[in-house]
Design an enzyme around this catalytic site. Structure first.
Site: not given
Length: 346
Positions: A209, A44, A46, A40, A182, A113
């Site tokens: 996560h 964005g 990768g 991948g 996180d 997302r």
């Protein structure tokens, strides 16, 4: 010559598969650098991740794989004056060449997302992508460490585990869901609250996560954070919702890509340090775990060694607020894990 080298790596991997006792040794000799595949690499996350790994002195061969645009990314990165060799692999027919002999496989592949999209919305697309790529890993580099970034991690890591179990290659010590972002966010926000350099802050983050399953143990962080409970709750909520903060700020143009790439590169470098035998490498990740008896996967602090997870560190002591969050997140995390398992059983 390059094809011969690829085939040589393939036959070596096949021999390791027939002789599991050889798996205790890394594919690459410590100190010589490692072979890292990014599946991948054109996306964005990768692209900046591949840039950071090109700069990592522990990477010897950087294999970039995607369904399109891989050659351009590889050509661009190959002009950077570091020792890591870069190769491009595009489409399913070239996945084997990307994977043969890989020591570590990083998977950021999938759709990003978007505003209004939950991590559950990502599942229907990304679950199939992760399954296909992990089937390739199981076939072509079954002894590699695997670091999964593709969301929703709480579900995609169980999918990967099921793929490897069915292939007879599952090693729970070498499968990781990357939750480093996180930790990075917790360290950054706590550093801001304390008025100190975030690089000097260390906050363990346990659970999962996504949203409420992200549990930063602020009370166990260093330096110690002493704030009223209301402020601590607000800080915890910001860490849990930080991904949405970025999605909204980008106004539909993307999600957290640069910070995720930075966090993933830090995690990959920690893995490579551990492979090389460095002592005391401790990071948080979402892994197959028995620390919480009714959750088969859980993010916690791990000590890494040459063979993967060497030790599960005990869970930090939780204060009353954190314990409440811990109890409330368990049902959500259990459901997300089961979602991944169910996907493989349908």
């Amino acid at each position: 010559m390059e094809r011969a080298a690829v085939l040589s790596r393939h036959f070596a991997a096949e021999e390791r598969q027939r002789s599991p006792q050889l798996d205790a040794q890394p594919t690459s000799a410590p100190g010589s650098g490692y072979n890292v595949a990014v599946l991948g690499s054109g996306g964005g996350i990768g692209q900046p991740l591949s840039l950071l790994l090109k700069l990592c002195p522990r990477v010897r061969d950087l294999r970039l794989y995607d369904v399109a645009n891989t050659a351009g990314v590889a050509a661009d990165l190959s002009h950077i004056a570091t020792a890591a060799r870069v190769s491009a692999h595009t489409g399913g027919d070239e996945l084997p060449d990307a994977l043969y002999g890989a020591d570590l496989v990083v998977i950021p592949a999938g759709v990003p997302r978007k505003p209004g999209m939950t991590r559950d919305d990502l599942f229907n697309i990304n679950a199939g992508i992760v399954r296909t790529l992990c089937e390739g890993v199981a076939r072509y580099c079954p002894h590699a460490w695997v670091a999964i970034i593709s969301n929703p991690v709480n579900s995609t890591v169980p999918i990967a585990a099921e793929v490897f179990k069915r292939a007879g290659t599952f090693n729970p010590a070498k499968l990781f869901g990357v939750t480093m972002l996180d930790v990075v966010r917790a360290n950054t926000f706590v550093g801001e609250a304390l008025g100190v350099d975030p690089a000097t802050v260390n906050v363990p983050v346990i659970g999962g996560h996504a949203g409420v399953t992200i549990l930063p143990v602020l009370s166990a962080g260093t330096p110690k954070l002493s704030v009223p409970e209301g402020q601590a709750r607000a800080l915890m909520a910001r860490i849990q919702d930080a991904g949405t903060e970025v999605v909204k700020a980008k106004a539909g143009a993307g999600s957290a890509t640069l910070s995720m790439a930075y966090a993933a590169s830090r995690f990959v470098e920690a893995c490579l340090r551990a492979m090389a035998g460095e002592v005391g490498v401790v990071e948080c990740a979402f892994v197959a775990s028995s620390l919480v008896t009714d959750l088969p996967f859980f993010a916690s602090q791990l000590r890494l060694g040459p063979g993967g997870i060497a030790e599960f560190l005990p869970l930090p002591r939780l204060n009353a607020m954190e314990q409440g969050n811990f109890e409330s997140m368990k049902a959500e995390l259990r459901s997300s894990i089961q979602k991944g398992v169910d996907f493989m059983n349908t």
